[in-house]
Write a protein that holds these residues in place. Structure first.
Motif, PDB file in Angstrom:
ATOM      1  N   VAL A  47      33.924  35.265  41.136  1.00  0.00           N
ATOM      2  CA  VAL A  47      33.885  35.175  39.953  1.00  0.00           C
ATOM      3  C   VAL A  47      34.174  33.739  39.206  1.00  0.00           C
ATOM      4  CG1 VAL A  47      32.776  36.483  38.057  1.00  0.00           C
ATOM      5  CG2 VAL A  47      33.233  37.627  40.236  1.00  0.00           C
ATOM      6  N   PRO A  48      34.062  32.741  39.483  1.00  0.00           N
ATOM      7  CA  PRO A  48      35.307  31.550  39.275  1.00  0.00           C
ATOM      8  C   PRO A  48      35.604  30.945  37.672  1.00  0.00           C
ATOM      9  CG  PRO A  48      33.727  30.775  40.504  1.00  0.00           C
ATOM     10  CD  PRO A  48      33.530  32.802  40.498  1.00  0.00           C
ATOM     11  N   GLU A  49      33.941  32.267  36.552  1.00  0.00           N
ATOM     12  CA  GLU A  49      34.089  32.460  35.282  1.00  0.00           C
ATOM     13  C   GLU A  49      35.178  33.175  34.681  1.00  0.00           C
ATOM     14  OE1 GLU A  49      30.736  35.156  33.516  1.00  0.00           O
ATOM     15  OE2 GLU A  49      30.338  34.476  35.743  1.00  0.00           O
ATOM     16  N   LEU A  50      35.717  34.441  35.431  1.00  0.00           N
ATOM     17  CA  LEU A  50      37.297  35.224  35.437  1.00  0.00           C
ATOM     18  C   LEU A  50      37.636  34.904  35.209  1.00  0.00           C
ATOM     19  CD1 LEU A  50      35.414  38.127  37.428  1.00  0.00           C
ATOM     20  CD2 LEU A  50      35.563  37.872  34.686  1.00  0.00           C
ATOM     21  N   ARG A  51      38.595  33.896  35.666  1.00  0.00           N
ATOM     22  CA  ARG A  51      39.912  32.576  36.071  1.00  0.00           C
ATOM     23  C   ARG A  51      40.034  32.814  34.768  1.00  0.00           C
ATOM     24  NH1 ARG A  51      42.852  31.391  40.077  1.00  0.00           N
ATOM     25  NH2 ARG A  51      41.335  32.107  41.551  1.00  0.00           N
ATOM     26  N   GLU A  52      39.230  32.245  33.892  1.00  0.00           N
ATOM     27  CA  GLU A  52      39.233  31.564  32.353  1.00  0.00           C
ATOM     28  C   GLU A  52      39.595  33.093  31.313  1.00  0.00           C
ATOM     29  OE1 GLU A  52      35.252  30.689  30.269  1.00  0.00           O
ATOM     30  OE2 GLU A  52      36.312  29.560  31.919  1.00  0.00           O
ATOM     31  N   ARG A  53      39.406  33.770  32.092  1.00  0.00           N
ATOM     32  CA  ARG A  53      39.417  34.978  31.052  1.00  0.00           C
ATOM     33  C   ARG A  53      40.839  35.819  31.430  1.00  0.00           C
ATOM     34  NH1 ARG A  53      34.749  38.630  30.988  1.00  0.00           N
ATOM     35  NH2 ARG A  53      36.309  39.777  29.731  1.00  0.00           N
ATOM     36  N   LEU A  54      41.355  35.046  32.793  1.00  0.00           N
ATOM     37  CA  LEU A  54      43.078  35.668  33.189  1.00  0.00           C
ATOM     38  C   LEU A  54      44.251  36.364  31.852  1.00  0.00           C
ATOM     39  CD1 LEU A  54      44.155  36.752  35.936  1.00  0.00           C
ATOM     40  CD2 LEU A  54      45.596  34.505  36.150  1.00  0.00           C
ATOM     41  N   PRO A  55      43.649  35.387  30.802  1.00  0.00           N
ATOM     42  CA  PRO A  55      44.808  36.438  29.590  1.00  0.00           C
ATOM     43  C   PRO A  55      44.578  37.594  29.107  1.00  0.00           C
ATOM     44  CG  PRO A  55      44.700  33.503  29.582  1.00  0.00           C
ATOM     45  CD  PRO A  55      43.456  34.468  30.936  1.00  0.00           C
ATOM     46  N   GLU A  56      42.933  37.966  29.254  1.00  0.00           N
ATOM     47  CA  GLU A  56      42.833  38.975  28.600  1.00  0.00           C
ATOM     48  C   GLU A  56      43.869  39.996  29.466  1.00  0.00           C
ATOM     49  OE1 GLU A  56      38.604  39.098  28.477  1.00  0.00           O
ATOM     50  OE2 GLU A  56      38.444  37.324  28.306  1.00  0.00           O
ATOM     51  N   MET A  57      44.244  39.980  30.851  1.00  0.00           N
ATOM     52  CA  MET A  57      44.486  40.909  31.399  1.00  0.00           C
ATOM     53  C   MET A  57      46.248  41.268  30.557  1.00  0.00           C
ATOM     54  SD  MET A  57      42.480  42.280  33.845  1.00  0.00           S
ATOM     55  CE  MET A  57      43.807  43.289  34.680  1.00  0.00           C
ATOM     56  N   ALA A  58      46.463  41.146  29.831  1.00  0.00           N
ATOM     57  CA  ALA A  58      47.805  40.812  29.254  1.00  0.00           C
ATOM     58  C   ALA A  58      47.836  41.828  28.350  1.00  0.00           C
ATOM     59  CB  ALA A  58      48.357  39.976  28.391  1.00  0.00           C
ATOM     60  N   GLN A  59      46.605  42.428  28.173  1.00  0.00           N
ATOM     61  CA  GLN A  59      46.343  43.337  27.387  1.00  0.00           C
ATOM     62  C   GLN A  59      46.390  44.498  27.727  1.00  0.00           C
ATOM     63  OE1 GLN A  59      42.246  42.817  26.355  1.00  0.00           O
ATOM     64  NE2 GLN A  59      42.596  40.561  24.875  1.00  0.00           N
ATOM     65  N   VAL A  60      46.643  44.957  29.010  1.00  0.00           N
ATOM     66  CA  VAL A  60      46.681  46.207  29.607  1.00  0.00           C
ATOM     67  C   VAL A  60      47.766  46.018  30.041  1.00  0.00           C
ATOM     68  CG1 VAL A  60      46.046  47.223  32.514  1.00  0.00           C
ATOM     69  CG2 VAL A  60      44.105  44.712  31.680  1.00  0.00           C
ATOM     70  N   ASN A  61      49.012  45.781  30.140  1.00  0.00           N
ATOM     71  CA  ASN A  61      49.776  46.590  30.327  1.00  0.00           C
ATOM     72  C   ASN A  61      51.529  45.542  29.959  1.00  0.00           C
ATOM     73  OD1 ASN A  61      50.263  46.132  33.086  1.00  0.00           O
ATOM     74  ND2 ASN A  61      49.426  48.392  33.937  1.00  0.00           N
ATOM     75  N   ALA A  62      52.251  45.910  30.052  1.00  0.00           N
ATOM     76  CA  ALA A  62      53.405  45.046  30.029  1.00  0.00           C
ATOM     77  C   ALA A  62      53.188  43.955  31.372  1.00  0.00           C
ATOM     78  CB  ALA A  62      54.713  45.497  29.741  1.00  0.00           C
ATOM     79  N   TYR A  63      53.390  44.373  32.634  1.00  0.00           N
ATOM     80  CA  TYR A  63      53.652  44.124  34.038  1.00  0.00           C
ATOM     81  C   TYR A  63      51.941  42.850  34.231  1.00  0.00           C
ATOM     82  CZ  TYR A  63      55.957  48.051  35.211  1.00  0.00           C
ATOM     83  OH  TYR A  63      57.844  49.204  35.307  1.00  0.00           O
ATOM     84  N   TRP A  64      50.852  43.928  33.548  1.00  0.00           N
ATOM     85  CA  TRP A  64      49.929  42.736  33.964  1.00  0.00           C
ATOM     86  C   TRP A  64      50.886  41.284  32.673  1.00  0.00           C
ATOM     87  CZ3 TRP A  64      46.386  41.041  37.020  1.00  0.00           C
ATOM     88  CH2 TRP A  64      45.665  41.821  37.543  1.00  0.00           C
TER      89      TRP A  64
END
Length: 116
Positions: free
Chosen positions: A52-69
């Protein structure tokens, strides 16, 4: 969002806890907070981003999950390019695990984490 591509990926057999955390977060669903611990985990996350290539540009959103992400996202490209992904991931998340009271090192490369 390409829900069909996510569904195909989910049925591909290339998922894992950290990749499923990504998919669930992008879909707005609750997650376990699982994050990549090694090259295999990282590869399964990458398989989602490739499916799902469109998700790569959304990768920075994963920072909301926790400090590890948050830390992993910051170093994602370095990890992606690293020859030894395990060593690179460990160098990034090792200090967080050491400081995390919810992280329990069981020895022999095995650990558990409690909480989000």
């Amino acid at each position: 969002m390409d829900y069909e591509a996510i569904a195909k990926w989910a049925l591909s057999g290339t998922t894992g806890a950290s990749a499923e955390t990504m998919a669930r977060h992008f879909l707005g669903m609750p997650t376990s907070g699982a994050y990549p611990h090694d090259g295999g985990d990282f590869r399964r996350c990458e398989s989602l981003l490739e499916a799902v290539p469109e998700l790569r540009e959304r990768l920075p959103e994963m920072a909301q999950v926790n400090a590890y992400w948050a830390t992993l996202v910051e170093h994602w490209e370095d990890i992606r390019m690293a020859g030894d992904k395990y060593a690179r991931i460990r160098s990034v998340i090792g200090p967080l695990e050491t400081a995390d009271p919810g992280h329990v090192d069981l020895g022999g490369g095995v650990s558990m984490r409690f909480g989000r």
